[in-house]
Write an enzyme that holds these catalytic residues in place. Structure first.
Site, PDB file in Angstrom:
ATOM      1  CE  LYS A 179      30.872   5.657 -11.716  1.00  0.00           C
ATOM      2  NZ  LYS A 179      30.644   6.065  -9.751  1.00  0.00           N
TER       3      LYS A 179
HETATM    4  C1  E4P Z   1      27.638   5.182  -9.933  1.00  0.00           C
HETATM    5  O1  E4P Z   1      28.154   4.310 -10.438  1.00  0.00           O
HETATM    6  C2  E4P Z   1      27.723   6.638  -9.087  1.00  0.00           C
HETATM    7  O2  E4P Z   1      28.396   6.327  -7.528  1.00  0.00           O
HETATM    8  C3  E4P Z   1      25.922   6.728  -7.742  1.00  0.00           C
HETATM    9  O3  E4P Z   1      24.854   5.068  -8.474  1.00  0.00           O
HETATM   10  C4  E4P Z   1      25.504   7.604  -7.341  1.00  0.00           C
HETATM   11  O4  E4P Z   1      24.506   7.413  -6.562  1.00  0.00           O
HETATM   12  P1  E4P Z   1      23.727   8.709  -5.678  1.00  0.00           P
HETATM   13  O5  E4P Z   1      22.916   9.572  -7.062  1.00  0.00           O
HETATM   14  O6  E4P Z   1      22.814   8.014  -5.070  1.00  0.00           O
HETATM   15  O7  E4P Z   1      24.934   9.423  -5.112  1.00  0.00           O
END
Ligand code: E4P
Length: 231
Positions: free
Chosen positions: A83
């Site tokens: 990622k």
């Molecule tokens: C995506 O891969 C992220 O890990 C995640 O959806 C972030 O979400 P949040 O805005 O609730 O932190």
């Protein structure tokens, strides 16, 4: 649309994997920082539980560091997807990692123009954060729709991944817009299970069946004889 779980918790993955609905998982530095233990162990255990891609995020600010971290994370387990946060450096790292066969989930994408760049750099997944857009008063449905619309007509293979989901409606919207994946927190997956008519229906079927005790005996016998036939 496939469902991933968005978490750093092995216990949560274990619970939801048992439902038979998980195609993958996403983690991020914030989610992993909430957990006790070695992040590598956590990622490997999540990978073992999920029969699909598991995103593990790089934290370097420069592309060289991102590539080194990405290679190391990918070596943890075959299921790991690297990622990479969206930025100039992130795009360069994505190009480098994908040219060496690593799959990349480009994260923190908030517009169609960013999504086009991420796809062009070779990302397998383009993660658009719905909840964080809504939090600042931007219509996440409109942005996601624009991203899906921008990526579909070209010969682009990148998949749109709806992230930062805050409630079941986000998942439904993402599916209706044609996103290939939504990554959903455990709490929201739990909410997706619930409907009062389902609970009432199960209760009613049970009550009606128990009102005929001979039916219970018949079913027990049916199960017993089918086990014998299969053994
Ligand atoms: C995506 O891969 C992220 O890990 C995640 O959806 C972030 O979400 P949040 O805005 O609730 O932190």
């Amino acid at each position: 649309m496939r469902l991933f779980i968005d978490t750093g918790s092995v216990a949560e993955v274990e619970e939801v994997a048992a439902w038979g609905v998980l195609s993958g998982a996403t983690t991020n530095p914030t989610l992993l920082a909430k957990e006790q233990g070695d992040p590598g162990d956590i990622l490997r255990r999540i990978c073992d539980l999920v029969d699909g891609p598991v995103s593990a995020e790089v934290v370097s600010g420069d592309s060289g560091g991102m590539v080194e971290e990405g290679r190391a994370l990918a070596a943890l387990h075959d299921h790991v997807i690297v990622k990479v946060p969206f930025s100039r450096a992130g795009l360069a790292a994505t190009r480098e990692l994908t040219s060496h066969g690593h799959r990349v989930n480009m994260t923190l994408v908030f517009s169609a123009s960013q999504a086009l760049l991420a796809a062009e750099a070779g990302a397998t997944y383009v993660s658009c954060f719905m909840g964080r857009l809504d939090d600042i008063g931007v219509d996440s449905t409109a942005v996601l729709e624009e991203i899906v619309g921008a990526l579909r007509p070209g010969a682009v293979t990148a998949q749109v991944l709806a992230a930062s989901l805050r409630h079941p409606m986000h998942a439904t919207i993402a599916a209706r817009l044609g996103c290939e994946v939504a990554t959903v927190p455990g709490k929201v997956l739990e909410q997706m299970l619930v409907h009062p008519l389902t609970e009432a229906g199960v209760e009613r079927f049970g009550t009606d069946w128990r009102a005929r005790p001979e039916f219970g005996a018949w079913l027990e016998e049916l199960v017993r004889s089918s086990k014998v036939a299969l053994s």
